[in-house]
Enzyme design. Structure first.
Site, mmCIF file in Angstrom:
data_model
loop_
_atom_site.group_PDB
_atom_site.id
_atom_site.type_symbol
_atom_site.label_atom_id
_atom_site.label_comp_id
_atom_site.label_asym_id
_atom_site.label_seq_id
_atom_site.Cartn_x
_atom_site.Cartn_y
_atom_site.Cartn_z
ATOM 1 C CB SER A 154 -0.897 -0.002 1.236
ATOM 2 O OG SER A 154 -0.085 -0.163 2.393
ATOM 3 N N GLY A 155 1.980 1.199 -0.719
ATOM 4 C CA GLY A 155 2.805 2.399 -0.881
ATOM 5 C C GLY A 155 2.214 3.286 -1.962
ATOM 6 C CE LYS B 26 11.341 1.625 -14.125
ATOM 7 N NZ LYS B 26 11.038 2.654 -13.116
ATOM 8 N NE ARG C 203 9.225 6.181 -6.340
ATOM 9 C CZ ARG C 203 8.560 5.160 -5.823
ATOM 10 N NH1 ARG C 203 7.869 5.335 -4.718
ATOM 11 N NH2 ARG C 203 8.586 3.971 -6.398
ATOM 12 C CG ASN C 204 15.054 4.721 -8.909
ATOM 13 O OD1 ASN C 204 15.788 4.322 -8.014
ATOM 14 N ND2 ASN C 204 13.879 4.173 -9.181
ATOM 15 C CD GLN D 169 11.828 -1.243 -5.420
ATOM 16 O OE1 GLN D 169 11.355 -2.338 -5.665
ATOM 17 N NE2 GLN D 169 12.233 -0.907 -4.203
HETATM 18 P P1 NAD Z 1 6.828 3.002 -1.840
HETATM 19 O O1 NAD Z 1 8.113 3.470 -2.404
HETATM 20 O O2 NAD Z 1 5.770 3.995 -1.637
HETATM 21 O O3 NAD Z 1 7.309 2.189 -0.541
HETATM 22 C C1 NAD Z 1 6.922 2.275 0.681
HETATM 23 C C2 NAD Z 1 6.105 1.057 1.077
HETATM 24 O O4 NAD Z 1 6.924 0.085 1.734
HETATM 25 C C3 NAD Z 1 5.031 1.463 2.062
HETATM 26 O O5 NAD Z 1 3.815 0.868 1.739
HETATM 27 C C4 NAD Z 1 5.575 0.931 3.375
HETATM 28 O O6 NAD Z 1 4.551 0.637 4.281
HETATM 29 C C5 NAD Z 1 6.258 -0.327 2.919
HETATM 30 N N1 NAD Z 1 7.187 -0.874 3.891
HETATM 31 C C6 NAD Z 1 8.107 -0.223 4.645
HETATM 32 N N2 NAD Z 1 8.770 -1.081 5.431
HETATM 33 C C7 NAD Z 1 8.260 -2.314 5.161
HETATM 34 C C8 NAD Z 1 8.529 -3.616 5.643
HETATM 35 N N3 NAD Z 1 9.486 -3.845 6.540
HETATM 36 N N4 NAD Z 1 7.825 -4.647 5.140
HETATM 37 C C9 NAD Z 1 6.886 -4.454 4.196
HETATM 38 N N5 NAD Z 1 6.581 -3.243 3.709
HETATM 39 C C10 NAD Z 1 7.259 -2.182 4.189
HETATM 40 O O7 NAD Z 1 6.244 1.771 -2.668
HETATM 41 P P2 NAD Z 1 5.592 1.753 -4.116
HETATM 42 O O8 NAD Z 1 5.868 3.015 -4.858
HETATM 43 O O9 NAD Z 1 4.184 1.345 -3.943
HETATM 44 O O10 NAD Z 1 6.452 0.634 -4.848
HETATM 45 C C11 NAD Z 1 6.124 -0.723 -4.900
HETATM 46 C C12 NAD Z 1 6.678 -1.320 -6.176
HETATM 47 O O11 NAD Z 1 6.025 -0.691 -7.280
HETATM 48 C C13 NAD Z 1 8.184 -1.082 -6.393
HETATM 49 O O12 NAD Z 1 8.779 -2.250 -6.902
HETATM 50 C C14 NAD Z 1 8.239 0.029 -7.425
HETATM 51 O O13 NAD Z 1 9.376 -0.040 -8.266
HETATM 52 C C15 NAD Z 1 6.978 -0.264 -8.230
HETATM 53 N N6 NAD Z 1 6.441 0.897 -8.941
HETATM 54 C C16 NAD Z 1 6.333 2.116 -8.349
HETATM 55 C C17 NAD Z 1 5.797 3.186 -9.057
HETATM 56 C C18 NAD Z 1 5.638 4.548 -8.459
HETATM 57 O O14 NAD Z 1 5.478 5.527 -9.205
HETATM 58 N N7 NAD Z 1 5.637 4.693 -7.157
HETATM 59 C C19 NAD Z 1 5.345 2.985 -10.363
HETATM 60 C C20 NAD Z 1 5.451 1.724 -10.931
HETATM 61 C C21 NAD Z 1 6.010 0.691 -10.208
HETATM 62 P P1 13P Z 2 10.550 5.347 -9.711
HETATM 63 O O1 13P Z 2 10.485 4.214 -8.722
HETATM 64 O O2 13P Z 2 11.941 5.738 -10.106
HETATM 65 O O3 13P Z 2 9.723 6.530 -9.270
HETATM 66 O O4 13P Z 2 9.883 4.830 -11.050
HETATM 67 C C1 13P Z 2 8.514 4.774 -11.128
HETATM 68 C C2 13P Z 2 8.136 3.916 -12.265
HETATM 69 O O5 13P Z 2 8.354 2.724 -12.229
HETATM 70 C C3 13P Z 2 7.542 4.585 -13.441
HETATM 71 O O6 13P Z 2 7.086 3.645 -14.369
#
Ligand code: NAD
Ligand code: 13P
Length: 424
Positions: A11-12, A278, A344-345, A373
């Site tokens: 739920s991030g 990426k 974000r990266n 990541q």
């Molecule tokens: P985020 O970066 O918002 O991460 C924080 C999450 O990690 C929170 O939900 C937090 O509660 C959780 N967390 C912290 N400590 C923890 C623990 N010990 N155990 C389990 N959970 C814990 O997360 P996100 O953006 O939802 O990313 C999740 C995946 O989605 C990643 O692999 C990311 O690359 C991918 N992703 C992200 C985006 C984006 O724009 N945010 C887009 C596409 C893909």
């Molecule tokens: P970041 O984790 O670098 O924000 O990338 C988000 C993403 O995966 C966009 O497709």
């Protein structure tokens, strides 16, 4: 007939956004899905930010549980502030309760936490559940590399596909149009023999993070076979016929929105690798942009990075990966472009160079708990390449880890990635 119950594990920033999408669709397709969507929340106590409409001055300093806040206000004010979640998203702090009786499990959390989560899930999910991994990263161990989709699937004894695309969460949460790619290619079910997933990587890691119990010998044998590049013998349980089939059409109904266009494919390896690799390139883009070198330098980094992504896919997942996924699908070049523009990266790497601090420090101070990541993936991919003596074939990936470790400077990038200089 029965309906599918959906759980989002995570739920991030992206986990909350995907929960919103999926909950809109379970409401729209009540013939296929139960309306309520469980969202597992890693519980923490927060104080609601002052600029939030839910801020309560009389209780301002009293931290509250994040799950209670989400269920009361239908918003995740820490990881997705300002976005209304549908009321059928149910935040649940108990992992095992959140997945109970769910037929569809969507894995969406930073890749560093998935091992511990799967360990807790084992034995608590339906044997005929199916998964979709939205995680961007690869699983690297001493024995090799595997995709999180296949690693989750094998660890839990289910089939797991992958969702990845040019998907910056905040834009999608605001319902701005984007595309995504979902790879889903379960082996054909044949009751007379054990099915074999068709998208196995030739080099798979052993699943050695003690997800299994000592008595699970069949499971260890499976891992041994995977590590040796043999076909999986994981027994997959068929989805009972009283449920709607879990096929491309059903998954498209679950994820497709007017603002989130889904392309369904079969190349799980290509989709997963695009999303993972990426992130390394996005760090490099941030480095050169932070140095003030402008768009040409960034484009050069993206060109070299894309070549290394394709090369990596062909070299280590060549039996299954389609190079076309990198160039034709949202999960490939489109994700690379968006990530090198506003991810974000990219942003954290850029800030790190501008401020003269480490990327880790920017992550700690600027992301309010969100996680990169790219830094971990750069390290994991490098350790995999180094073991195989292949660092030189991936000069950009190698430059990024060198810069993160202080071995190289951003100014070294041009010479490190230089193509043959024709004798100059
Ligand atoms: P985020 O970066 O918002 O991460 C924080 C999450 O990690 C929170 O939900 C937090 O509660 C959780 N967390 C912290 N400590 C923890 C623990 N010990 N155990 C389990 N959970 C814990 O997360 P996100 O953006 O939802 O990313 C999740 C995946 O989605 C990643 O692999 C990311 O690359 C991918 N992703 C992200 C985006 C984006 O724009 N945010 C887009 C596409 C893909
Ligand atoms: P970041 O984790 O670098 O924000 O990338 C988000 C993403 O995966 C966009 O497709």
């Amino acid at each position: 007939g029965k309906k599918h119950k959906v759980t989002v594990v995570g739920s991030g920033n992206w986990g909350s956004t995907i929960s919103k999408i999926v909950a809109e669709n379970t409401r729209a397709h009540t013939d296929l899905f139960e309306e309520a969507v469980q969202m597992w929340v890693y519980e923490e106590e927060i104080t609601i930010p002052k600029d939030s409409p839910h801020y309560d001055a009389s209780n301002a300093d009293k931290p509250r549980k994040l799950t209670e806040i989400i269920n009361q206000y239908h918003e995740n004010p820490k990881y997705l502030p300002g976005i209304a979640l549908p009321e059928n998203v149910v935040a649940n702090p108990s992992l095992q309760d959140a997945v109970r009786n769910s037929t569809i499990l969507i894995f969406n959390l930073p890749h560093q936490f998935i091992g511990n989560v799967c360990k807790q899930l084992k034995g608590h999910i339906l044997p005929f559940a199916r998964g979709i991994s939205c995680i961007k990263g690869v699983n690297v161990s001493d024995d090799g590399i595997s995709l999180f989709s296949e690693w989750i699937g094998e660890g839990l004894g289910i089939y797991c596909g992958a969702l990845s695309g040019a998907n910056i969460a905040s834009e999608i949460a605001a319902e701005k149009w984007s595309e995504t790619t979902i790879a889903y290619d379960p082996p054909p079910m044949d009751s007379s023999r054990n099915p074999t997933p068709s998208n196995r990587s030739p080099v798979a890691s052993t699943f050695d993070l003690s997800i299994t119990c000592a008595d699970d010998s069949a499971y260890h044998q499976q891992q041994h076979r995977s590590a040796n590049g043999e076909e999986s013998k994981t027994k997959l349980t068929a989805v009972p016929p009283e449920y709607p089939p879990l096929d491309h059409e059903t998954f498209a109904h679950l994820f497709h929105r007017p603002y989130f266009h889904v392309s369904m494919v079969s190349d799980v390896a290509g989709v997963s690798l695009g999303g993972a690799l990426k992130n390394i390139v996005a760090l490099a883009a941030g480095f050169v942009d932070g140095r003030g070198w402008g768009d040409n330098a960034k484009a050069a980094v993206m060109r070299v990075g894309l070549m290394e992504m394709v090369r990596f896919g062909k070299e280590f997942f060549g039996q299954t990966v389609h190079a076309g996924t990198f160039t034709e699908e949202s999960a490939g070049v489109a994700d690379l472009i968006t990530s090198c523009s506003g991810g974000r990266n990219f942003r954290c790497a850029k800030m790190a160079v501008e401020r003269g601090v480490s990327v880790d420090e920017v992550e700690r101070t600027e992301l309010n708990g969100q996680m990169l990541q790219g830094t971990t993936t750069a390290r994991e991919v490098n350790s995999f390449l180094k073991t195989r003596g292949k660092e030189g074939d991936y000069p950009l990936f190698t430059a990024v880890i060198g810069i993160l470790d202080g071995k190289y400077k951003v100014d070294d990038i041009p010479s490190l990635v230089a193509t043959q200089a024709h004798g100059l």
